[in-house]
Design a protein around this motif. Structure first.
Motif, PDB file in Angstrom:
ATOM      1  N   GLU A  54       0.813  -1.222   0.000  1.00 34.28           N
ATOM      2  CA  GLU A  54       0.000   0.000   0.000  1.00 34.28           C
ATOM      3  C   GLU A  54       0.848   1.275   0.000  1.00 34.28           C
ATOM      4  N   ILE A  55       2.126   1.143   0.326  1.00 32.96           N
ATOM      5  CA  ILE A  55       3.010   2.299   0.458  1.00 32.96           C
ATOM      6  C   ILE A  55       4.080   2.258  -0.632  1.00 32.96           C
ATOM      7  N   PRO A  56       4.044   3.186  -1.579  1.00 33.19           N
ATOM      8  CA  PRO A  56       5.116   3.222  -2.583  1.00 33.19           C
ATOM      9  C   PRO A  56       6.474   3.380  -1.907  1.00 33.19           C
ATOM     10  N   GLY A  57       7.403   2.524  -2.270  1.00 28.23           N
ATOM     11  CA  GLY A  57       8.734   2.574  -1.669  1.00 28.23           C
ATOM     12  C   GLY A  57       8.838   1.780  -0.384  1.00 28.23           C
ATOM     13  N   VAL A  65      11.019  -2.882   7.294  1.00 29.96           N
ATOM     14  CA  VAL A  65       9.945  -2.297   6.477  1.00 29.96           C
ATOM     15  C   VAL A  65       8.956  -1.539   7.357  1.00 29.96           C
ATOM     16  N   GLU A  66       8.705  -2.007   8.559  1.00 29.90           N
ATOM     17  CA  GLU A  66       7.827  -1.266   9.474  1.00 29.90           C
ATOM     18  C   GLU A  66       8.428   0.100   9.794  1.00 29.90           C
ATOM     19  N   THR A  67       9.710   0.132  10.073  1.00 32.40           N
ATOM     20  CA  THR A  67      10.399   1.387  10.362  1.00 32.40           C
ATOM     21  C   THR A  67      10.355   2.317   9.156  1.00 32.40           C
ATOM     22  N   LEU A  68      10.609   1.773   7.984  1.00 27.70           N
ATOM     23  CA  LEU A  68      10.590   2.569   6.767  1.00 27.70           C
ATOM     24  C   LEU A  68       9.206   3.153   6.496  1.00 27.70           C
ATOM     25  N   VAL A  69       8.170   2.355   6.653  1.00 30.96           N
ATOM     26  CA  VAL A  69       6.804   2.836   6.417  1.00 30.96           C
ATOM     27  C   VAL A  69       6.463   3.971   7.372  1.00 30.96           C
ATOM     28  N   LEU A  70       6.838   3.841   8.624  1.00 30.83           N
ATOM     29  CA  LEU A  70       6.578   4.916   9.585  1.00 30.83           C
ATOM     30  C   LEU A  70       7.311   6.192   9.186  1.00 30.83           C
ATOM     31  N   ARG A  71       8.533   6.060   8.690  1.00 25.71           N
ATOM     32  CA  ARG A  71       9.290   7.237   8.231  1.00 25.71           C
ATOM     33  C   ARG A  71       8.629   7.876   7.016  1.00 25.71           C
ATOM     34  N   ILE A  72       8.158   7.060   6.088  1.00 20.76           N
ATOM     35  CA  ILE A  72       7.476   7.574   4.895  1.00 20.76           C
ATOM     36  C   ILE A  72       6.217   8.343   5.302  1.00 20.76           C
ATOM     37  N   LEU A  73       5.429   7.767   6.201  1.00 19.89           N
ATOM     38  CA  LEU A  73       4.197   8.433   6.642  1.00 19.89           C
ATOM     39  C   LEU A  73       4.498   9.715   7.411  1.00 19.89           C
TER      40      LEU A  73
END
Length: 66
Positions: A19-22, A37-45
Motif C-alpha cells: 500500500e506504500i510506494p517505496g 519495512v515497518e520502520t521505513l513505512v513509519l518514516r514515509i508516513l
C-alpha cells in the motif's frame, strides 16, 4: 497494514508494504526484514505529514477521541 514477506534465492528476506510506494526492505532474517519495512513505512508516513501531504493509511493506525 499488510506486509508481504518472501525469502530470496540468495537467502535474504524481502518485506513489502504494498500500500506504500517505496515500502520495501531487505533483511538477513524474516524478522529483520519485517522490522526494517515497518520502520521505513513509519518514516514515509511521517515525512508525508511533515510536508502536508495526505497519509490516509494513518486512519488505520490512529483514532482520535471526541
Amino acid at each position: 497494514m499488510r506486509i508481504e514477506v518472501e525469502e530470496e534465492s540468495d537467502g535474504r528476506w524481502i518485506a513489502e508494504a504494498p500500500e506504500i510506494p517505496g515500502g520495501l526492505a531487505y533483511g538477513g532474517s524474516k524478522a529483520e526484514a519485517i522490522s526494517k519495512v515497518e520502520t521505513l513505512v513509519l518514516r514515509i508516513l511521517a515525512d508525508r505529514l511533515e510536508n502536508g501531504e495526505p497519509a490516509p493509511e494513518l486512519d488505520k493506525v490512529f483514532t482520535v477521541a471526541a
